[in-house]
Design a protein around this motif. Structure first.
Motif, PDB file in Angstrom:
ATOM      1  N   LEU A  80     -68.441   0.959 -16.466  1.00 36.30           N
ATOM      2  CA  LEU A  80     -67.944   0.423 -15.329  1.00 36.30           C
ATOM      3  C   LEU A  80     -68.517   1.021 -14.067  1.00 36.30           C
ATOM      4  CD1 LEU A  80     -64.072   0.696 -16.512  1.00 36.30           C
ATOM      5  CD2 LEU A  80     -65.940  -1.133 -16.737  1.00 36.30           C
ATOM      6  N   ASN A  81     -68.983   0.439 -13.051  1.00 41.79           N
ATOM      7  CA  ASN A  81     -69.605   0.719 -11.916  1.00 41.79           C
ATOM      8  C   ASN A  81     -69.058   0.439 -10.536  1.00 41.79           C
ATOM      9  OD1 ASN A  81     -71.928   0.210  -9.773  1.00 41.79           O
ATOM     10  ND2 ASN A  81     -72.823   1.630 -10.824  1.00 41.79           N
ATOM     11  N   MET A 121     -61.228   0.797 -12.035  1.00 39.50           N
ATOM     12  CA  MET A 121     -61.874   1.171 -12.936  1.00 39.50           C
ATOM     13  C   MET A 121     -61.628   2.499 -13.652  1.00 39.50           C
ATOM     14  SD  MET A 121     -66.007   1.633 -11.412  1.00 39.50           S
ATOM     15  CE  MET A 121     -66.375   3.450 -10.954  1.00 39.50           C
ATOM     16  N   VAL A 140     -68.036   5.839 -16.877  1.00 45.76           N
ATOM     17  CA  VAL A 140     -67.385   5.341 -15.536  1.00 45.76           C
ATOM     18  C   VAL A 140     -68.257   5.925 -14.500  1.00 45.76           C
ATOM     19  CG1 VAL A 140     -65.622   5.682 -13.757  1.00 45.76           C
ATOM     20  CG2 VAL A 140     -65.065   5.343 -16.294  1.00 45.76           C
ATOM     21  N   ILE A 166     -69.939  -3.656 -16.078  1.00 41.70           N
ATOM     22  CA  ILE A 166     -69.181  -4.377 -15.279  1.00 41.70           C
ATOM     23  C   ILE A 166     -69.283  -3.636 -13.889  1.00 41.70           C
ATOM     24  CG2 ILE A 166     -66.672  -5.384 -14.619  1.00 41.70           C
ATOM     25  CD1 ILE A 166     -66.285  -5.017 -17.795  1.00 41.70           C
ATOM     26  N   THR A 168     -67.357  -3.517 -10.454  1.00 40.62           N
ATOM     27  CA  THR A 168     -65.899  -3.905  -9.874  1.00 40.62           C
ATOM     28  C   THR A 168     -66.202  -4.144  -8.292  1.00 40.62           C
ATOM     29  OG1 THR A 168     -65.366  -1.575  -9.423  1.00 40.62           O
ATOM     30  CG2 THR A 168     -64.900  -2.836 -11.828  1.00 40.62           C
ATOM     31  N   CYS A 348     -74.602  -7.794 -17.575  1.00 43.47           N
ATOM     32  CA  CYS A 348     -73.536  -7.196 -16.766  1.00 43.47           C
ATOM     33  C   CYS A 348     -72.904  -8.382 -16.139  1.00 43.47           C
ATOM     34  CB  CYS A 348     -74.624  -6.522 -15.627  1.00 43.47           C
ATOM     35  SG  CYS A 348     -73.683  -5.790 -14.122  1.00 43.47           S
ATOM     36  N   LEU A 377     -59.438  -4.866 -16.753  1.00 41.74           N
ATOM     37  CA  LEU A 377     -60.327  -4.091 -17.351  1.00 41.74           C
ATOM     38  C   LEU A 377     -59.984  -3.170 -18.515  1.00 41.74           C
ATOM     39  CD1 LEU A 377     -61.680  -2.873 -13.942  1.00 41.74           C
ATOM     40  CD2 LEU A 377     -63.000  -4.503 -15.470  1.00 41.74           C
ATOM     41  N   VAL A 381     -62.376  -3.173 -21.728  1.00 41.37           N
ATOM     42  CA  VAL A 381     -63.025  -1.764 -22.365  1.00 41.37           C
ATOM     43  C   VAL A 381     -62.436  -1.677 -23.679  1.00 41.37           C
ATOM     44  CG1 VAL A 381     -62.647   0.644 -22.339  1.00 41.37           C
ATOM     45  CG2 VAL A 381     -62.816  -0.872 -20.130  1.00 41.37           C
TER      46      VAL A 381
END
Length: 386
Positions: A80-81, A121, A140, A166, A168, A348, A377, A381
């Protein structure tokens, strides 16, 4: 319906705490606070929730974090970015660092772009790993510098990878599967300096540049009438900055134009260079004393995701019951870090909160959408990494 979770896993509370930390990008605003304080906060929060936190700081004062919850093995990994930096605070209506809730909205600089996504996230990753051991790793990535050069995500991808990602960024809870890229170029038109009384000696670089500006406008019209991407439309071009001349009584020796060409999938800096060279060579052949230099600048690729990848299918499956309908598929005209994941070979997508006011005098995130995003999310996940 409110989240029935401990206060420490409330995304609304976490968003307020993130807004209160000044993280203005110093690449945009000289003297900006940068990401040190907010990275310190996120690092402590993620450590407290069981993550192994890695700090990357190739450029002092511009840290990014990668927090990892290791899986038991044999499962897919998911990153998660979200970016920690914001644009400037000047001109904001009210106190930009004082989070305020009104009419179901959280106000403050970065609420929408994109501390809402970062809060969601972080909480989602913590909730998903609390449910029980997952087979795949959960990563993360809280990154620096997206608002300027995206050097944070580049640094992260130099050391860490995943089976999918992903980003966000805010998307109004719509599934973003494509966005435009961009290429910046400088065009330097060369004249000849001379006293203003000696037109026989001087060549006016500024008036020669006018020929190029007219040709650039014509190029924009041709792009608009050309083949269009089904979600993004056509590429565009515009002049952004112009510099030329020293004083009224001197023929200017040079004039420099900085332009931006927004690209769609199938276009890149190479195709734009070829396109601009053709325009300039035509002017050199038809306009007396027209001489130029074409200088490439920063460029970023456009992005397009495959809708049949496992991460897209998984998030869609978890979004539908929360939203009450399949998520709308959209594309964005602006660039995001998604393109860096695609370049690295990592499938992505982009999915984030609803709200308004990115880079504006008033900025807010919709609180209901923040809770929805966190639930979606969390399920994604847990499912993807199981």
């Amino acid at each position: 319906m409110p989240d029935e979770t401990p206060e420490s896993l409330d995304p609304v509370q976490l968003l307020g705490e993130l807004i209160a930390i000044d993280s203005v990008n110093p690449g945009l605003i000289p003297g900006g606070a940068g990401e040190t304080a907010i990275a310190d906060f996120c690092g402590r929060w993620l450590t407290d929730h069981g993550f192994d936190v890695h700090r990357l700081e190739k450029r002092p004062g511009r840290p990014s974090l990668v927090a990892i919850a290791r899986g038991t093995g044999g499962g897919r990994s998911l990153m998660l970015n979200g970016h920690l930096d914001t644009v400037g605070l000047a001109g904001y209506d009210g106190d930009p660092l004082a989070p305020r809730i009104s009419d179901g909205r959280m106000f403050g600089r970065g609420a929408f772009d994109m501390k809402g996504g970062v809060a969601a996230m972080m909480v989602a990753a913590a909730r998903a790993t609390r449910r029980g051991p997952l087979r795949g790793d959960v990563l993360v990535a809280c990154v620096a510098d997206e608002e300027h050069g995206s050097l944070g995500t580049e640094e992260v991808l130099g050391s860490f990878g995943a089976d999918a990602a992903i980003v966000t960024e805010p998307s109004q809870l719509q599934l973003t599967l494509a966005h435009k890229g961009f290429a910046w170029f400088d065009v330097e038109i060369e004249g000849r300096a001379a006293h203003g009384s000696r037109p026989d000696l001087g060549v006016d670089a500024i008036t020669k540049a006018g020929h190029f500006l007219v040709a650039l406008e014509d190029l924009g019209h041709r792009l608009a009438g050309g083949p269009a991407h089904p979600l993004l439309g056509t590429g565009t071009v515009h002049a952004g900055v112009i510099h030329g001349g020293e004083e009224p009584s001197t023929y200017p020796a040079r004039c420099r134009i900085t332009l931006e060409r927004r690209t769609v999938p199938g276009e890149d800096a190479g195709t734009v260079h070829t396109e601009l060279t053709a325009v300039l060579e035509d002017l050199a052949a038809t306009v007396t004393d027209f001489r130029y230099r074409l200088i490439p600048g920063l460029h970023r690729e456009p992005f397009q995701a495959d809708p049949d990848t496992p991460i897209v299918r998984t998030l869609t499956r978890h979004a539908e019951p929360v939203l009450g309908h399949p998520p709308v598929i959209r594309a964005e005209p602006f660039w995001t870090d998604c393109a860096l994941f695609a370049r690295a070979g990592i499938p992505c997508l982009l999915f984030g909160v609803a709200g308004e006011g990115a880079h504006a005098a008033t900025e807010w995130a919709d609180i209901a959408s923040l809770r929805h995003l966190t639930r979606i999310l969390t399920g994604t996940v847990a499912d993807f990494c199981s």
